[in-house]
Design a protein around this motif. Sequence first.
Motif, PDB file in Angstrom:
ATOM      1  N   LEU A   1      64.501  26.600   2.006  1.00 24.92           N
ATOM      2  CA  LEU A   1      63.192  26.719   1.380  1.00 24.92           C
ATOM      3  C   LEU A   1      63.089  28.076   0.708  1.00 24.92           C
ATOM      4  N   ALA A   2      62.904  28.017  -0.588  1.00 20.32           N
ATOM      5  CA  ALA A   2      62.778  29.261  -1.336  1.00 20.32           C
ATOM      6  C   ALA A   2      61.401  29.849  -1.099  1.00 20.32           C
ATOM      7  N   LYS A   3      61.335  31.135  -0.744  1.00 17.80           N
ATOM      8  CA  LYS A   3      60.056  31.780  -0.488  1.00 17.80           C
ATOM      9  C   LYS A   3      59.827  32.884  -1.509  1.00 17.80           C
ATOM     10  N   THR A   4      58.557  33.273  -1.616  1.00 19.56           N
ATOM     11  CA  THR A   4      58.186  34.351  -2.519  1.00 19.56           C
ATOM     12  C   THR A   4      57.555  35.476  -1.737  1.00 19.56           C
ATOM     13  N   THR A   5      57.697  36.697  -2.227  1.00 15.56           N
ATOM     14  CA  THR A   5      57.113  37.881  -1.615  1.00 15.56           C
ATOM     15  C   THR A   5      56.343  38.649  -2.661  1.00 15.56           C
ATOM     16  N   GLN A   6      55.088  38.944  -2.346  1.00 13.37           N
ATOM     17  CA  GLN A   6      54.223  39.694  -3.263  1.00 13.37           C
ATOM     18  C   GLN A   6      53.536  40.808  -2.499  1.00 13.37           C
ATOM     19  N   PRO A   7      53.062  41.853  -3.207  1.00 12.97           N
ATOM     20  CA  PRO A   7      52.254  42.859  -2.519  1.00 12.97           C
ATOM     21  C   PRO A   7      50.960  42.218  -2.014  1.00 12.97           C
ATOM     22  N   ILE A   8      50.464  42.705  -0.900  1.00 11.84           N
ATOM     23  CA  ILE A   8      49.252  42.140  -0.310  1.00 11.84           C
ATOM     24  C   ILE A   8      48.040  42.427  -1.173  1.00 11.84           C
ATOM     25  N   SER A   9      47.978  43.654  -1.713  1.00 16.10           N
ATOM     26  CA  SER A   9      46.807  44.022  -2.503  1.00 16.10           C
ATOM     27  C   SER A   9      47.167  45.052  -3.564  1.00 16.10           C
ATOM     28  N   MET A  10      46.320  45.138  -4.586  1.00 15.31           N
ATOM     29  CA  MET A  10      46.463  46.121  -5.649  1.00 15.31           C
ATOM     30  C   MET A  10      45.076  46.489  -6.144  1.00 15.31           C
ATOM     31  N   ASP A  11      44.930  47.739  -6.552  1.00 19.83           N
ATOM     32  CA  ASP A  11      43.694  48.199  -7.174  1.00 19.83           C
ATOM     33  C   ASP A  11      43.989  48.631  -8.606  1.00 19.83           C
ATOM     34  N   SER A  12      43.044  48.439  -9.490  1.00 17.14           N
ATOM     35  CA  SER A  12      43.214  48.873 -10.874  1.00 17.14           C
ATOM     36  C   SER A  12      41.852  49.191 -11.467  1.00 17.14           C
ATOM     37  N   TYR A  13      41.840  50.106 -12.435  1.00 20.47           N
ATOM     38  CA  TYR A  13      40.606  50.396 -13.146  1.00 20.47           C
ATOM     39  C   TYR A  13      40.449  49.446 -14.328  1.00 20.47           C
ATOM     40  N   GLU A  14      39.229  49.240 -14.691  1.00 17.97           N
ATOM     41  CA  GLU A  14      38.957  48.409 -15.863  1.00 17.97           C
ATOM     42  C   GLU A  14      39.690  48.922 -17.100  1.00 17.97           C
ATOM     43  N   GLY A  15      40.173  48.008 -17.892  1.00 17.92           N
ATOM     44  CA  GLY A  15      40.831  48.378 -19.142  1.00 17.92           C
ATOM     45  C   GLY A  15      42.311  48.665 -19.012  1.00 17.92           C
ATOM     46  N   GLN A  16      42.810  48.763 -17.790  1.00 13.91           N
ATOM     47  CA  GLN A  16      44.227  49.040 -17.593  1.00 13.91           C
ATOM     48  C   GLN A  16      45.037  47.740 -17.584  1.00 13.91           C
ATOM     49  N   GLU A  17      46.322  47.884 -17.821  1.00 14.66           N
ATOM     50  CA  GLU A  17      47.243  46.757 -17.693  1.00 14.66           C
ATOM     51  C   GLU A  17      47.704  46.693 -16.239  1.00 14.66           C
ATOM     52  N   VAL A  18      47.719  45.486 -15.695  1.00 14.83           N
ATOM     53  CA  VAL A  18      48.145  45.298 -14.312  1.00 14.83           C
ATOM     54  C   VAL A  18      49.405  44.439 -14.279  1.00 14.83           C
ATOM     55  N   ASN A  19      50.368  44.901 -13.519  1.00 11.42           N
ATOM     56  CA  ASN A  19      51.610  44.148 -13.335  1.00 11.42           C
ATOM     57  C   ASN A  19      51.788  43.805 -11.862  1.00 11.42           C
ATOM     58  N   ILE A  20      51.893  42.548 -11.565  1.00  6.87           N
ATOM     59  CA  ILE A  20      52.103  42.079 -10.193  1.00  6.87           C
ATOM     60  C   ILE A  20      53.489  41.450 -10.125  1.00  6.87           C
ATOM     61  N   THR A  21      54.311  41.991  -9.236  1.00 13.06           N
ATOM     62  CA  THR A  21      55.695  41.512  -9.127  1.00 13.06           C
ATOM     63  C   THR A  21      55.851  40.581  -7.943  1.00 13.06           C
ATOM     64  N   CYS A  22      56.637  39.560  -8.144  1.00 11.50           N
ATOM     65  CA  CYS A  22      56.931  38.575  -7.109  1.00 11.50           C
ATOM     66  C   CYS A  22      58.440  38.497  -6.933  1.00 11.50           C
ATOM     67  N   SER A  23      58.906  38.563  -5.694  1.00  9.52           N
ATOM     68  CA  SER A  23      60.330  38.439  -5.395  1.00  9.52           C
ATOM     69  C   SER A  23      60.634  37.031  -4.908  1.00  9.52           C
ATOM     70  N   HIS A  24      61.700  36.470  -5.445  1.00  9.66           N
ATOM     71  CA  HIS A  24      62.130  35.128  -5.024  1.00  9.66           C
ATOM     72  C   HIS A  24      63.644  35.076  -5.093  1.00  9.66           C
ATOM     73  N   ASN A  25      64.276  35.723  -4.106  1.00  9.12           N
ATOM     74  CA  ASN A  25      65.732  35.883  -4.106  1.00  9.12           C
ATOM     75  C   ASN A  25      66.490  34.573  -4.049  1.00  9.12           C
ATOM     76  N   ASN A  26      65.903  33.548  -3.424  1.00  8.50           N
ATOM     77  CA  ASN A  26      66.614  32.283  -3.241  1.00  8.50           C
ATOM     78  C   ASN A  26      66.138  31.196  -4.199  1.00  8.50           C
ATOM     79  N   ILE A  27      65.685  31.604  -5.357  1.00  2.00           N
ATOM     80  CA  ILE A  27      65.190  30.626  -6.329  1.00  2.00           C
ATOM     81  C   ILE A  27      66.299  29.647  -6.701  1.00  2.00           C
ATOM     82  N   ALA A  28      65.944  28.374  -6.807  1.00  2.00           N
ATOM     83  CA  ALA A  28      66.907  27.335  -7.134  1.00  2.00           C
ATOM     84  C   ALA A  28      66.937  27.077  -8.641  1.00  2.00           C
ATOM     85  N   THR A  29      68.004  26.451  -9.063  1.00  2.00           N
ATOM     86  CA  THR A  29      68.192  26.198 -10.488  1.00  2.00           C
ATOM     87  C   THR A  29      67.031  25.422 -11.096  1.00  2.00           C
ATOM     88  N   ASN A  30      66.481  24.472 -10.351  1.00  3.76           N
ATOM     89  CA  ASN A  30      65.412  23.625 -10.875  1.00  3.76           C
ATOM     90  C   ASN A  30      64.021  24.239 -10.756  1.00  3.76           C
TER      91      ASN A  30
END
Lengths: 113, 112
Positions: free
Chosen positions: B1-30
């Motif tokens: 079973l492929a799982k994903t890992t993300q940060p629990i929380s993030m804060d940002s100010y209005e007007g900023q660009e936000v990038n949220i990263t997700c890890s999925h080391n065992n992602i399958a071809t499909n």
Amino acid sequence: EAGVVQSPRYKIIEKKQPVAFWCNPISGHNTLYWYRQNLGQGPELLIRYENEEAVDDSQLPKDRFSAERLKGVDSTLKIQPAELGDSAVYLCASSYTRGAEQYFGPGTRLTVT
Amino acid sequence: LAKTTQPISMDSYEGQEVNITCSHNNIATNDYITWYQQFPSQGPRFIIQGYKTKVTNEVASLFIPADRKSSTLSLPRVSLSDTAVYYCLLTDSGAGSYQLTFGKGTKLSVIP
């Protein structure tokens, strides 16, 4: 076009009582999903239907939960008897096909006392 | 079973660009990578989906490196209404059964 419809929106029952949730997916969507979401957690898939066939029901507690999707359209999820730990939001979603974008309903918030 | 890992929380100010990263080391071809947004008392809402490289729509961009072991959701110029929980999800469009696992998601708080 109407989205995914669920009823009731809220339900409060005593433990050991039965409860049923109803879902009407978006017209033409072959895939229907039932999820359970506990507070602070992501949705957990209970069962997925492809038309009227139930697939991916490994997370469905079959001793007390049952589901059906007659004629491949509406679906009902039933719990009998309910336990305190079943308190959660039950979400229904549908998609045109497996893997496609899922459209979620507003959910049914169940409280078991 | 492929799982994903993300940060629990993030804060940002209005007007900023936000990038949220997700890890999925065992992602399958499909597997496709799909992101959903959820507001309190609502069901999740689809944001964007991609398989590789970059995908952009009217609300977000999705960056996927060549090895596909991670992905980044980019929200340009966030506003207070972007405060929500964001889920990264692997969805398999191939044949056979598969399991959908949302994980706990990333709670984004946008600050005025």
